[in-house]
Design an enzyme around this catalytic site. Sequence first.
Site, PDB file in Angstrom:
ATOM      1  N   LYS A  44      92.446  87.996  42.095  1.00 48.25           N
ATOM      2  CA  LYS A  44      91.376  88.994  41.967  1.00 48.25           C
ATOM      3  C   LYS A  44      90.999  89.034  40.491  1.00 48.25           C
ATOM      4  CE  LYS A  44      90.210  93.703  43.451  1.00 48.25           C
ATOM      5  NZ  LYS A  44      88.995  93.449  44.199  1.00 48.25           N
TER       6      LYS A  44
HETATM    7  C1  LIG Z   1      85.881  89.618  47.150  1.00 50.93           C
HETATM    8  C2  LIG Z   1      86.714  90.614  47.883  1.00 50.93           C
HETATM    9  N1  LIG Z   1      87.175  90.293  49.103  1.00 50.93           N
HETATM   10  C3  LIG Z   1      87.932  91.152  49.811  1.00 50.93           C
HETATM   11  C4  LIG Z   1      88.257  92.393  49.305  1.00 50.93           C
HETATM   12  C5  LIG Z   1      89.122  93.310  50.121  1.00 50.93           C
HETATM   13  O1  LIG Z   1      90.402  93.367  49.555  1.00 50.93           O
HETATM   14  P1  LIG Z   1      91.300  94.673  49.675  1.00 50.93           P
HETATM   15  O2  LIG Z   1      91.359  95.003  51.111  1.00 50.93           O
HETATM   16  O3  LIG Z   1      92.596  94.271  49.134  1.00 50.93           O
HETATM   17  O4  LIG Z   1      90.610  95.730  48.913  1.00 50.93           O
HETATM   18  C6  LIG Z   1      87.802  92.765  48.051  1.00 50.93           C
HETATM   19  C7  LIG Z   1      88.144  94.058  47.474  1.00 50.93           C
HETATM   20  O5  LIG Z   1      89.026  94.143  46.692  1.00 50.93           O
HETATM   21  C8  LIG Z   1      87.019  91.862  47.311  1.00 50.93           C
HETATM   22  O6  LIG Z   1      86.553  92.180  46.113  1.00 50.93           O
END
Ligand SMILES: Cc1ncc(COP(=O)(O)O)c(C=O)c1O
Length: 325
Positions: free
Chosen positions: A159
């Site tokens: 991330k």
């Molecule tokens: C690109 C992306 N995909 C998926 C998610 C969903 O991830 P999470 O459920 O861990 O928030 C997020 C959010 O963080 C994101 O930015």
Amino acid sequence: MAFPGTGKIWMNGTLVDWKDATIHVASHVVHYGSGVFEGARCYSTPKGSACFRLDAHMRRLEESAKIYRMTYPLDLVGWQNAVLDTIRANRMAACYIRPILYRGYETLGVNPLTCPVDAAIILWEWGAYLGQEALEQGVDVKVSSWSRMAPNTLPAMAKSSANYANSGLIKMEALADGYSEGIALDVFGNVSEGSGQNLFMVRNQVLYTPALASSILGGITRDSIMTLARDLGYTVTETSLPRESLYTADEVFFVGTAAEVTPIRSIDKITVGSGRRGPVTERIQRAFFDVINGQIPDRHGWLTYVHVDGDREPATRQATPANAR
Ligand SMILES: Cc1ncc(COP(=O)(O)O)c(C=O)c1O
């Protein structure tokens, strides 16, 4: 929604006033996107404020940092306590939690290793990301003309701030074209994810979601929804999904910390199923909201309470080590 600009921000272990939480414009992260971050939520429950899967979020932060060769002198418990301390200092009952690790101020060559790794934890109140109404009515989305990153370019599993340049392009195009959100395909043309959400499709009572190899972030909500759906007796399959399967699905919905569980009612102006929140989506949405709001027992150990029995001591019970992927 603009920030109120008050409260405390955790910066390298010190709580500073919101207005003082600044960095130099020559910091590496400003120029090269050399940051990794998290987005988690703390919810108000009948037993007090509780962070949802804080351990899984902080573990993903550590893993994102590892991919980018960043080290920081906090372990998993240290990170969780830093978040809990910051929530307590801000006396917030419910909030969005944004920890970030970034390459700071030293030099501006491309090489990040010469710059320090700094960290911050920012909290703010953030309601339903795609709007409260969207949680019931669903959203209209388009398949983006932008693809997600190709494998072995920018690592989708991290991330990283840099990945959000791609997310920004997807989001801006969707808004410019009159949609709430975009769904990106991977470079092979298979469904990947939204600009900041993972995606599920329902067909004949079976749930499908793109696999990690489809350039997705391994979402913690995605992992939680797979668990809850299986608890409810559904089969869940992680696989490659062709674009056209979206149009013929019975139901499609987004999941993520910000978006929570948001139904999708049309894609490229093609109505999904009945054009409103479908029954499977509604069941899963209810199961998810019941957990995060503390309405049902925390069977999976996903909640970390901010205060224990009102003694205002750090929560010591950590949820079961969770693997977000
Ligand atoms: C690109 C992306 N995909 C998926 C998610 C969903 O991830 P999470 O459920 O861990 O928030 C997020 C959010 O963080 C994101 O930015």
